[in-house]
Design an enzyme around this catalytic site. Structure first.
Site, mmCIF file in Angstrom:
data_model
loop_
_atom_site.group_PDB
_atom_site.id
_atom_site.type_symbol
_atom_site.label_atom_id
_atom_site.label_comp_id
_atom_site.label_asym_id
_atom_site.label_seq_id
_atom_site.Cartn_x
_atom_site.Cartn_y
_atom_site.Cartn_z
ATOM 1 N N ASN A 10 10.548 34.213 -21.865
ATOM 2 C CA ASN A 10 11.129 33.066 -22.563
ATOM 3 C C ASN A 10 10.105 32.614 -23.598
ATOM 4 O O ASN A 10 9.108 31.983 -23.248
ATOM 5 C CB ASN A 10 11.429 31.961 -21.540
ATOM 6 C CG ASN A 10 11.907 30.682 -22.201
ATOM 7 O OD1 ASN A 10 12.166 30.652 -23.410
ATOM 8 N ND2 ASN A 10 12.024 29.621 -21.403
ATOM 9 N N LYS A 12 10.405 30.454 -25.781
ATOM 10 C CA LYS A 12 10.562 29.025 -26.117
ATOM 11 C C LYS A 12 10.567 28.861 -27.637
ATOM 12 O O LYS A 12 11.054 29.749 -28.336
ATOM 13 C CB LYS A 12 9.484 28.206 -25.400
ATOM 14 C CG LYS A 12 9.482 28.483 -23.883
ATOM 15 C CD LYS A 12 8.689 27.515 -23.074
ATOM 16 C CE LYS A 12 8.780 27.898 -21.601
ATOM 17 N NZ LYS A 12 8.063 26.959 -20.726
ATOM 18 N N HIS A 99 17.420 25.265 -18.425
ATOM 19 C CA HIS A 99 15.960 25.225 -18.297
ATOM 20 C C HIS A 99 15.511 23.765 -18.155
ATOM 21 O O HIS A 99 16.102 22.866 -18.753
ATOM 22 C CB HIS A 99 15.312 25.873 -19.524
ATOM 23 C CG HIS A 99 13.851 26.123 -19.341
ATOM 24 N ND1 HIS A 99 12.914 25.119 -19.466
ATOM 25 C CD2 HIS A 99 13.169 27.238 -18.998
ATOM 26 C CE1 HIS A 99 11.715 25.627 -19.219
ATOM 27 N NE2 HIS A 99 11.846 26.913 -18.925
ATOM 28 N N GLU A 101 13.217 22.199 -19.483
ATOM 29 C CA GLU A 101 12.916 21.539 -20.764
ATOM 30 C C GLU A 101 14.201 21.051 -21.427
ATOM 31 O O GLU A 101 14.212 19.986 -22.050
ATOM 32 C CB GLU A 101 12.122 22.503 -21.662
ATOM 33 C CG GLU A 101 10.697 22.665 -21.148
ATOM 34 C CD GLU A 101 10.064 24.025 -21.423
ATOM 35 O OE1 GLU A 101 10.581 24.782 -22.262
ATOM 36 O OE2 GLU A 101 9.039 24.317 -20.781
ATOM 37 N N GLU A 173 12.130 27.576 -11.022
ATOM 38 C CA GLU A 173 10.940 27.203 -11.778
ATOM 39 C C GLU A 173 10.534 25.768 -11.426
ATOM 40 O O GLU A 173 11.092 24.819 -11.996
ATOM 41 C CB GLU A 173 11.227 27.269 -13.281
ATOM 42 C CG GLU A 173 11.651 28.623 -13.777
ATOM 43 C CD GLU A 173 11.410 28.789 -15.280
ATOM 44 O OE1 GLU A 173 10.707 29.726 -15.642
ATOM 45 O OE2 GLU A 173 11.889 27.947 -16.059
ATOM 46 N N GLY A 179 3.779 25.911 -17.468
ATOM 47 C CA GLY A 179 2.805 25.681 -18.533
ATOM 48 C C GLY A 179 1.569 24.917 -18.083
ATOM 49 O O GLY A 179 0.787 24.453 -18.903
ATOM 50 N N SER A 219 3.877 29.613 -14.712
ATOM 51 C CA SER A 219 2.515 30.137 -14.813
ATOM 52 C C SER A 219 2.351 31.520 -14.175
ATOM 53 O O SER A 219 1.320 31.806 -13.566
ATOM 54 C CB SER A 219 1.509 29.135 -14.223
ATOM 55 O OG SER A 219 1.582 27.894 -14.916
HETATM 56 P P1 13P Z 1 5.016 29.326 -18.171
HETATM 57 O O1 13P Z 1 5.051 30.770 -17.758
HETATM 58 O O2 13P Z 1 4.359 29.106 -19.500
HETATM 59 O O3 13P Z 1 4.520 28.431 -17.089
HETATM 60 O O4 13P Z 1 6.561 28.897 -18.444
HETATM 61 C C1 13P Z 1 7.498 29.149 -17.468
HETATM 62 C C2 13P Z 1 8.844 28.897 -18.038
HETATM 63 O O5 13P Z 1 9.223 27.771 -18.296
HETATM 64 C C3 13P Z 1 9.703 30.061 -18.311
HETATM 65 O O6 13P Z 1 11.016 29.680 -18.568
#
Ligand code: 13P
Length: 259
Positions: A10, A12, A99, A101, A173, A179, A219
């Site tokens: 992803n 983003k 997601h 976010e 997640e 992150g 992560s």
């Molecule tokens: P990270 O791998 O940067 O923690 O992000 C995970 C994520 O949100 C994947 O959709």
């Protein structure tokens, strides 16, 4: 039948089109035939999809393409939105929905996630439905977190007919692991994924639940991928930060090659 592992990157809101082409080419150059045992998926921003699709087609890559969001409607007056059909035509087989976010910054709910997932299935795309608990909830104890994500999954796929349900992918997640560099332990992640599968089994029967792939995200790095891979209810990873580096993403995906 064993579930084929799936590793999705992803990206983003990262990479201009020129940067995306370079990254996709770098990933494609590092792709190793042993990765045919894993579904490796790239999910760049909308504006990069066409060019990344062209890179994959030119290389006759076995990697496939996904989007990060979609509209629940087929077409019409929905300014700024992108339909499942548009994603399909551009070469997407997958699309991330729900997601954390999008839930946090764009007010998306379980209900909206469910209608988006259904719209994708109707167009022949596979939704990757994301769920995960907050730190506050995790601090109430593992059981509270597992109960929360189990009900979040059922609410986020309500209305999907039983026959279609086995095609979906779930990504667990935990918000506190995204992150942050702080991962769930493989045991914590396994317990949550197992709770999700048990809820799906109660809701739709064990056969459907056994067919659904459940990914862990938060992560995931090349160094820890191989710790999650052997867990019985973890079928791959949804990767943010590490998917922006070609070498890291490929090394991480290799951690999920079935042994
Ligand atoms: P990270 O791998 O940067 O923690 O992000 C995970 C994520 O949100 C994947 O959709």
């Amino acid at each position: 039948m064993p579930r084929k592992p799936l590793v999705a990157g992803n990206w983003k809101m990262n990479k201009t089109t020129a940067q995306a082409v370079t990254l996709a080419q770098d990933i494609s150059n590092l792709y190793d035939d042993r990765l045919d045992g894993v579904d490796v998926v790239l999910c760049p921003p909308f504006t990069d999809l066409k060019q990344v699709s062209t890179v994959l087609a030119y290389d006759k890559s076995r990697m496939t393409l996904g989007a990060q969001n979609v509209c629940w409607e087929r077409s019409g007056a929905y300014t700024g939105e992108v339909s499942p059909e548009m994603l399909h035509e551009i070469g997407c087989l997958w699309c991330i929905v729900g997601h954390s976010e999008r839930r946090a910054y764009f007010g998306e709910t379980d209900g909206l996630t469910a209608v988006k997932a259904l719209a994708l299935l109707n167009e022949g795309l596979t939704p990757i439905i994301c769920v995960g608990e907050s730190l506050e909830l995790r601090e109430q104890g593992d059981q509270a977190a597992e109960d929360f994500v189990a009900s979040q999954v059922l609410n986020s796929c309500s209305g999907i007919p039983g026959a279609e349900l086995s095609r979906i992918v779930i990504a667990y997640e935990p918000i506190w692991a995204i992150g942050t560099g702080r991962t769930a332990t493989p045991e914590q992640a396994e317990a949550s994924c197992a709770a999700i599968r048990a809820a799906l089994a109660r809701n739709s029967g064990p056969e459907v639940a056994e067919a659904i792939r459940i990914l862990y995200g938060g992560s995931v790095k090349p160094e820890n991928a191989a710790l999650f891979a052997p867990m019985p209810d973890i079928d791959g990873a949804l990767v943010g930060g590490a998917s922006l580096n070609a070498r890291d993403f490929i090394d991480l995906a290799k951690g999920f090659i079935p042994r």
